[in-house]
Design an enzyme around this catalytic site. Structure first.
Site, PDB file in Angstrom:
ATOM      1  N   CYS A 156      -5.770  39.533  16.817  1.00 40.00           N
ATOM      2  CA  CYS A 156      -6.381  39.647  15.693  1.00 40.00           C
ATOM      3  C   CYS A 156      -5.399  39.943  14.605  1.00 40.00           C
ATOM      4  CB  CYS A 156      -7.257  41.003  15.417  1.00 40.00           C
ATOM      5  SG  CYS A 156      -8.651  40.707  16.909  1.00 40.00           S
ATOM      6  N   CYS A 194      -6.393  45.012  18.441  1.00 42.77           N
ATOM      7  CA  CYS A 194      -6.400  43.565  18.809  1.00 42.77           C
ATOM      8  C   CYS A 194      -5.169  43.104  18.496  1.00 42.77           C
ATOM      9  CB  CYS A 194      -7.595  42.928  18.667  1.00 42.77           C
ATOM     10  SG  CYS A 194      -7.729  41.410  18.854  1.00 42.77           S
TER      11      CYS A 194
END
Length: 105
Positions: free
Chosen positions: A33, A30
């Protein structure tokens, strides 16, 4: 350094804690993230001893993601007294998380 929170230690580290716990639900793949990761690390240093700050890898700990209804990451939960008191979905500037921590300490 942010604490690694898992299905196995969640009860002890989060639910049984008398401090506010900030949990970053993330995954290696991600992009947002990875962008917010350094912010989480900074916050863990800024609030060392006052607030528990940890990370949950959603791929390795699917049970926690299911239990807390995590459908988008990064998702940051603010837990106090065993209850979710605030939530932030998506990467945001450090100041936004800082404000939420201050409001819930």
């Amino acid at each position: 350094m942010a604490l690694e929170i898992t299905d196995a230690n969640f009860q002890t580290e989060v639910l049984n804690s008398d401090k506010l716990t900030v949990i970053d639900f993330w995954a290696e793949w991600c992009g947002p993230c990875r962008a917010i990761g350094p912010v989480i690390e900074e916050l863990s240093k800024d609030y060392a001893g006052k607030v528990n700050i940890g990370k949950v890898n959603v791929d390795q700990n699917p049970e926690l993601s299911i239990n807390y209804g995590i459908t988008s990451i990064p998702a940051i939960l603010f837990v106090k007294g065993g209850q979710v008191v605030d939530k932030q979905v998506g990467a945001v500037p450090k100041a936004v998380l800082d404000k939420k921590i201050q409001a819930n300490m």
